[in-house]
Scaffold this active site. Sequence first.
Site, PDB file in Angstrom:
ATOM      1  N   ASN A 132     -10.783  -8.403 -11.014  1.00  0.00           N
ATOM      2  CA  ASN A 132     -10.499  -8.610  -9.597  1.00  0.00           C
ATOM      3  C   ASN A 132     -11.754  -8.185  -8.837  1.00  0.00           C
ATOM      4  O   ASN A 132     -12.006  -6.992  -8.654  1.00  0.00           O
ATOM      5  CB  ASN A 132      -9.294  -7.744  -9.203  1.00  0.00           C
ATOM      6  CG  ASN A 132      -8.826  -8.019  -7.797  1.00  0.00           C
ATOM      7  OD1 ASN A 132      -9.520  -8.692  -7.030  1.00  0.00           O
ATOM      8  ND2 ASN A 132      -7.669  -7.493  -7.447  1.00  0.00           N
ATOM      9  N   ARG A 158      -9.138 -13.092 -10.883  1.00  0.00           N
ATOM     10  CA  ARG A 158      -8.251 -13.319  -9.742  1.00  0.00           C
ATOM     11  C   ARG A 158      -9.071 -13.971  -8.626  1.00  0.00           C
ATOM     12  O   ARG A 158     -10.165 -13.515  -8.304  1.00  0.00           O
ATOM     13  CB  ARG A 158      -7.715 -11.984  -9.247  1.00  0.00           C
ATOM     14  CG  ARG A 158      -6.934 -12.132  -7.972  1.00  0.00           C
ATOM     15  CD  ARG A 158      -6.688 -10.801  -7.330  1.00  0.00           C
ATOM     16  NE  ARG A 158      -5.886 -10.983  -6.148  1.00  0.00           N
ATOM     17  CZ  ARG A 158      -6.075 -10.314  -5.030  1.00  0.00           C
ATOM     18  NH1 ARG A 158      -7.040  -9.436  -4.918  1.00  0.00           N
ATOM     19  NH2 ARG A 158      -5.275 -10.527  -4.008  1.00  0.00           N
ATOM     20  N   HIS A 199      -0.575 -13.257  -2.576  1.00  0.00           N
ATOM     21  CA  HIS A 199       0.168 -12.373  -3.484  1.00  0.00           C
ATOM     22  C   HIS A 199       1.023 -13.184  -4.466  1.00  0.00           C
ATOM     23  O   HIS A 199       2.033 -12.683  -4.976  1.00  0.00           O
ATOM     24  CB  HIS A 199       1.143 -11.445  -2.716  1.00  0.00           C
ATOM     25  CG  HIS A 199       0.496 -10.396  -1.880  1.00  0.00           C
ATOM     26  ND1 HIS A 199       1.063  -9.926  -0.715  1.00  0.00           N
ATOM     27  CD2 HIS A 199      -0.653  -9.699  -2.042  1.00  0.00           C
ATOM     28  CE1 HIS A 199       0.295  -8.994  -0.188  1.00  0.00           C
ATOM     29  NE2 HIS A 199      -0.761  -8.829  -0.965  1.00  0.00           N
ATOM     30  N   ARG A 210      -3.231  -4.991   9.507  1.00  0.00           N
ATOM     31  CA  ARG A 210      -3.132  -6.368  10.034  1.00  0.00           C
ATOM     32  C   ARG A 210      -1.912  -6.507  10.935  1.00  0.00           C
ATOM     33  O   ARG A 210      -0.874  -5.897  10.684  1.00  0.00           O
ATOM     34  CB  ARG A 210      -3.013  -7.365   8.873  1.00  0.00           C
ATOM     35  CG  ARG A 210      -4.284  -7.509   8.089  1.00  0.00           C
ATOM     36  CD  ARG A 210      -4.091  -8.346   6.841  1.00  0.00           C
ATOM     37  NE  ARG A 210      -4.304  -7.533   5.659  1.00  0.00           N
ATOM     38  CZ  ARG A 210      -4.065  -7.924   4.410  1.00  0.00           C
ATOM     39  NH1 ARG A 210      -3.613  -9.140   4.181  1.00  0.00           N
ATOM     40  NH2 ARG A 210      -4.269  -7.121   3.400  1.00  0.00           N
ATOM     41  N   GLU A 229      -0.307  -7.523 -11.459  1.00  0.00           N
ATOM     42  CA  GLU A 229      -1.068  -8.765 -11.312  1.00  0.00           C
ATOM     43  C   GLU A 229      -2.067  -8.955 -12.454  1.00  0.00           C
ATOM     44  O   GLU A 229      -2.334 -10.072 -12.871  1.00  0.00           O
ATOM     45  CB  GLU A 229      -1.759  -8.775  -9.949  1.00  0.00           C
ATOM     46  CG  GLU A 229      -0.728  -8.846  -8.821  1.00  0.00           C
ATOM     47  CD  GLU A 229      -1.277  -8.552  -7.436  1.00  0.00           C
ATOM     48  OE1 GLU A 229      -1.561  -9.504  -6.718  1.00  0.00           O
ATOM     49  OE2 GLU A 229      -1.418  -7.370  -7.086  1.00  0.00           O
TER      50      GLU A 229
END
Length: 397
Positions: free
Chosen positions: A8, A89, A178, A239, A384
């Site tokens: 990642n 990823r 996601h 956010r 993940e």
Amino acid sequence: MSKTIAINAGSSSLKWQLYLMPEEEVIAKGLIERIGLNDAISTVKFDGKEEKQVLAIADHTQAVKILLDDLMRLGIIKSYDEITGVGHRVVAGGEHFKDSALVDEDVIQKVEELTLLAPLHNGANAAGIRAFKEILPDITSVVVFDTSFHTSMPEKAYRYPLPSKYYRENQVRKYGAHGTSHEYVAQEAAKIMGKPLEDLKLVTAHIGNGVSITAIDSGKSVDTSMGFTPLAGVMMGTRTGDIDPAIIPYLLEHSDDFQTAEDISRILNRESGLLGVSEVSNDMRDVMAAMEQGDAKSQLAYDMFIDRIVKYIGQYLAVLSGADGIIFTAGIGENDPKVRQDIIRHFEWAGAKLDASKNEVRPVKGLISTEDASLKVLVIPTDEELVIARDVERLKK
Ligand code: AMP
């Protein structure tokens, strides 16, 4: 038996996890931070030990070399040949990548083109892919996209009510994010619920620093809260999530802080959410600690955070015409019983009821609803990296 590495890559970091496959056993994992600086840090965790070194790392290619050297130096591998696969990823796969893909030059170029849709991420992801291609050109290399799982959304869900021209000419639509996390926790939940995923309707809530909620019908994403970018949907650590778009032209005219597109993006992405409202932190643990000390702004930030999640879960229960399960995952969803309780108490009308003792167990995995709840509630730790490693196995030539 082979070793596969899940990568990642961020703009200045590279997170990795080395698996023995198909056993799905984690052999080692680590993080290289501050790439581009003279005091970059490489951390390797293996066999219950942690090794850290500070050194100059110019770019992602050098970071990959250092990672592989670390694996050799620490005796985790004896030769590069032991690594037979790498999975990367990638944040934005646009409409093109409906599934993970084997890497070739064409794929790398498409990932780079899609930087337009994820400026902070895709460039770094592509740098990680190129670095591995250069150093280990012959191993199976796979890209796994955050967006692929959501390409099953119907057009009515992914289109925005803007003039169609902006979809045709500028690819403005909902892509979500996601995806690997939502897909993985839905699969794991189905196993625990003892039913095929094809027979289930689920709402998955990935609640970490980034937050997204997804409606899943028969194993397919039918709607998700993140949008054209991961800024949309519920309020997050830094956010905004959804806000009235008219606020932006208004603040452009009336606030000195808003001058350029960059200002808008920074304030909405990095200075808002829990951090912006609490003026304490983007980290839920800090916000809760301040709230317990009686800090009113932190209390408000917490209440707003819960409120937005409740509304999205409610929407998706309606989109699915009822569901079999609600699944919590990611940093907050996996670890915070109070957040889960404050959300689920809004869904008793729909048949969800928490078993308070199960909800309080830490760490918790599996069902946390009462035996008689018709809408089950589960906590599934997301993984993940494992999805990435599994996809490398699946696509191996
Ligand atoms: P993630 O982005 O998935 O790493 O999640 C980060 C968020 O999880 C932060 O807001 C953390 O405060 C929160 N978090 C991590 N561990 C815990 C915990 N034990 N209790 C409550 N929140 C936690």
